[in-house]
Enzyme design. Structure first.
Site, mmCIF file in Angstrom:
data_model
loop_
_atom_site.group_PDB
_atom_site.id
_atom_site.type_symbol
_atom_site.label_atom_id
_atom_site.label_comp_id
_atom_site.label_asym_id
_atom_site.label_seq_id
_atom_site.Cartn_x
_atom_site.Cartn_y
_atom_site.Cartn_z
ATOM 1 N N GLY A 23 -11.477 8.724 1.746
ATOM 2 C CA GLY A 23 -10.959 7.613 0.933
ATOM 3 C C GLY A 23 -11.763 6.334 1.094
ATOM 4 O O GLY A 23 -12.992 6.318 0.964
ATOM 5 N N ASP A 57 3.204 8.392 2.574
ATOM 6 C CA ASP A 57 2.544 7.838 1.402
ATOM 7 C C ASP A 57 1.792 6.626 1.913
ATOM 8 O O ASP A 57 2.323 5.834 2.691
ATOM 9 C CB ASP A 57 3.543 7.444 0.318
ATOM 10 C CG ASP A 57 2.814 7.208 -0.998
ATOM 11 O OD1 ASP A 57 2.082 8.115 -1.436
ATOM 12 O OD2 ASP A 57 2.943 6.122 -1.586
ATOM 13 N N HIS A 86 -3.198 3.224 10.515
ATOM 14 C CA HIS A 86 -1.844 3.068 9.982
ATOM 15 C C HIS A 86 -1.056 4.368 10.142
ATOM 16 O O HIS A 86 0.123 4.361 10.467
ATOM 17 C CB HIS A 86 -1.940 2.659 8.510
ATOM 18 C CG HIS A 86 -2.910 3.490 7.709
ATOM 19 N ND1 HIS A 86 -4.208 3.739 8.124
ATOM 20 C CD2 HIS A 86 -2.774 4.190 6.561
ATOM 21 C CE1 HIS A 86 -4.817 4.508 7.250
ATOM 22 N NE2 HIS A 86 -3.968 4.804 6.296
ATOM 23 N N ARG A 87 -1.731 5.510 9.901
ATOM 24 C CA ARG A 87 -1.045 6.805 9.996
ATOM 25 C C ARG A 87 -0.666 7.085 11.447
ATOM 26 O O ARG A 87 0.426 7.586 11.732
ATOM 27 C CB ARG A 87 -1.959 7.902 9.439
ATOM 28 C CG ARG A 87 -1.234 9.195 9.084
ATOM 29 C CD ARG A 87 -2.031 10.083 8.142
ATOM 30 N NE ARG A 87 -2.267 9.435 6.882
ATOM 31 C CZ ARG A 87 -3.409 8.889 6.509
ATOM 32 N NH1 ARG A 87 -4.465 8.960 7.286
ATOM 33 N NH2 ARG A 87 -3.510 8.271 5.367
ATOM 34 N N LYS A 129 -10.467 6.301 15.293
ATOM 35 C CA LYS A 129 -9.659 6.002 14.087
ATOM 36 C C LYS A 129 -8.214 6.449 14.331
ATOM 37 O O LYS A 129 -7.270 5.736 13.980
ATOM 38 C CB LYS A 129 -10.219 6.698 12.841
ATOM 39 C CG LYS A 129 -9.308 6.477 11.635
ATOM 40 C CD LYS A 129 -9.704 7.173 10.356
ATOM 41 C CE LYS A 129 -8.600 6.980 9.304
ATOM 42 N NZ LYS A 129 -8.809 7.680 8.048
ATOM 43 N N ASN A 168 -3.478 17.216 0.885
ATOM 44 C CA ASN A 168 -4.739 16.791 1.501
ATOM 45 C C ASN A 168 -4.858 17.402 2.911
ATOM 46 O O ASN A 168 -4.274 16.878 3.859
ATOM 47 C CB ASN A 168 -4.748 15.251 1.548
ATOM 48 C CG ASN A 168 -6.008 14.673 2.187
ATOM 49 O OD1 ASN A 168 -6.815 15.412 2.764
ATOM 50 N ND2 ASN A 168 -6.167 13.370 2.082
HETATM 51 P P1 IMP Z 1 -1.553 9.389 -0.624
HETATM 52 O O1 IMP Z 1 -0.946 8.740 0.559
HETATM 53 O O2 IMP Z 1 -2.027 10.772 -0.340
HETATM 54 O O3 IMP Z 1 -0.713 9.271 -1.855
HETATM 55 O O4 IMP Z 1 -2.902 8.653 -1.019
HETATM 56 C C1 IMP Z 1 -3.225 7.399 -0.656
HETATM 57 C C2 IMP Z 1 -4.659 7.054 -0.966
HETATM 58 O O5 IMP Z 1 -4.911 5.887 -0.177
HETATM 59 C C3 IMP Z 1 -5.711 8.089 -0.535
HETATM 60 O O6 IMP Z 1 -6.075 8.948 -1.552
HETATM 61 C C4 IMP Z 1 -6.865 7.185 -0.130
HETATM 62 O O7 IMP Z 1 -7.588 6.803 -1.268
HETATM 63 C C5 IMP Z 1 -6.159 5.974 0.435
HETATM 64 N N1 IMP Z 1 -5.969 6.150 1.892
HETATM 65 C C6 IMP Z 1 -4.820 6.428 2.555
HETATM 66 N N2 IMP Z 1 -5.052 6.540 3.876
HETATM 67 C C7 IMP Z 1 -6.366 6.343 4.043
HETATM 68 C C8 IMP Z 1 -7.207 6.356 5.206
HETATM 69 O O8 IMP Z 1 -6.803 6.609 6.343
HETATM 70 N N3 IMP Z 1 -8.502 6.096 4.959
HETATM 71 C C9 IMP Z 1 -9.008 5.834 3.743
HETATM 72 N N4 IMP Z 1 -8.279 5.841 2.638
HETATM 73 C C10 IMP Z 1 -6.958 6.088 2.783
#
Ligand code: IMP
Length: 193
Positions: A150, A70, A177-178, A172, A13
């Protein structure tokens, strides 16, 4: 600039790489995409396990110090769903939002949190550290906003009246969280590497 520590960030991503570089702006670290195709099998049972799988795979293909995250959205009234399955809850981002709003349509408890687990490994895949960040809030009754990605259009962080997708990306990146997990990783790197 030229002396920055380069860390491969394991993700498919590109929006996430942009986010982590914005969050770490001003630090001594630059995150780069792994040079080869990145296709890990995310079969862990927790966010931490999946971030470890992704970080090890990133180190395997890049041979560099690697970070992976993740993350997902955990909704209290749905027993923590979509959680680990946030990216796979439905086939498109819009369908995922619709499904979540639908599942909560008769539910007053809108409490939810975004969780982000991060694992940092060395170039051989040995764990250096693991951290977790959270962002607490509630699920809106309808979607709003165009920023982010997302579930941002339906998540209202605590202390705000609007969704993450209504907020500036800069803001943001201060409360997410990130950002929370990444600041802990940056502190580790600056003190230990
Ligand atoms: P991964 O961490 O790439 O496996 O995906 C986690 C999924 O959680 C993403 O595809 C989003 O759908 C959702 N997600 C994770 N972080 C965010 C964020 O900061 N905003 C909105 N959706 C999130």
């Amino acid at each position: 600039m030229e002396n920055k520590i380069k860390i491969a960030f394991g993700t498919g991503n590109p929006h996430k790489v942009q986010e982590v570089n914005e969050i770490s702006d001003g630090s001594n670290i630059e995150f780069i995409l792994p040079s080869k195709e990145f296709n890990p099998i995310e079969n862990g049972t927790t966010f931490l396990e999946n971030s470890l799988i992704k970080a090890k795979e990133t180190a395997r293909i890049s041979g560099q110090i690697s970070l992976a995250d993740d993350s997902g959205l955990c909704v209290e009234a749905l027993g923590g769903e979509p959680g680990l399955y946030s990216a796979r809850y439905e086939s498109t981002p819009q369908k995922r939002i619709n499904k979540l709003l639908n599942n909560l349509s008769h539910i007053d408890n809108r409490r939810a949190k975004f969780v982000c687990a991060m694992t940092l490994v060395d170039g051989k895949g040995n764990v250096l550290t693991q951290k977790i960040g959270e962002c607490h809030g509630k699920i809106a009754y309808s979607q709003s906003g165009k920023n982010g990605f997302g579930y941002d259009p339906i998540f209202i962080p605590d202390g705000y009246e609007v969704t993450l997708a209504d907020l500036d990306e800069d803001l943001k990146n201060k409360i997410s969280h990130r950002a929370n997990a990444l600041h802990q990783i940056i502190e580790f790197v600056e003190n230990n590497l």
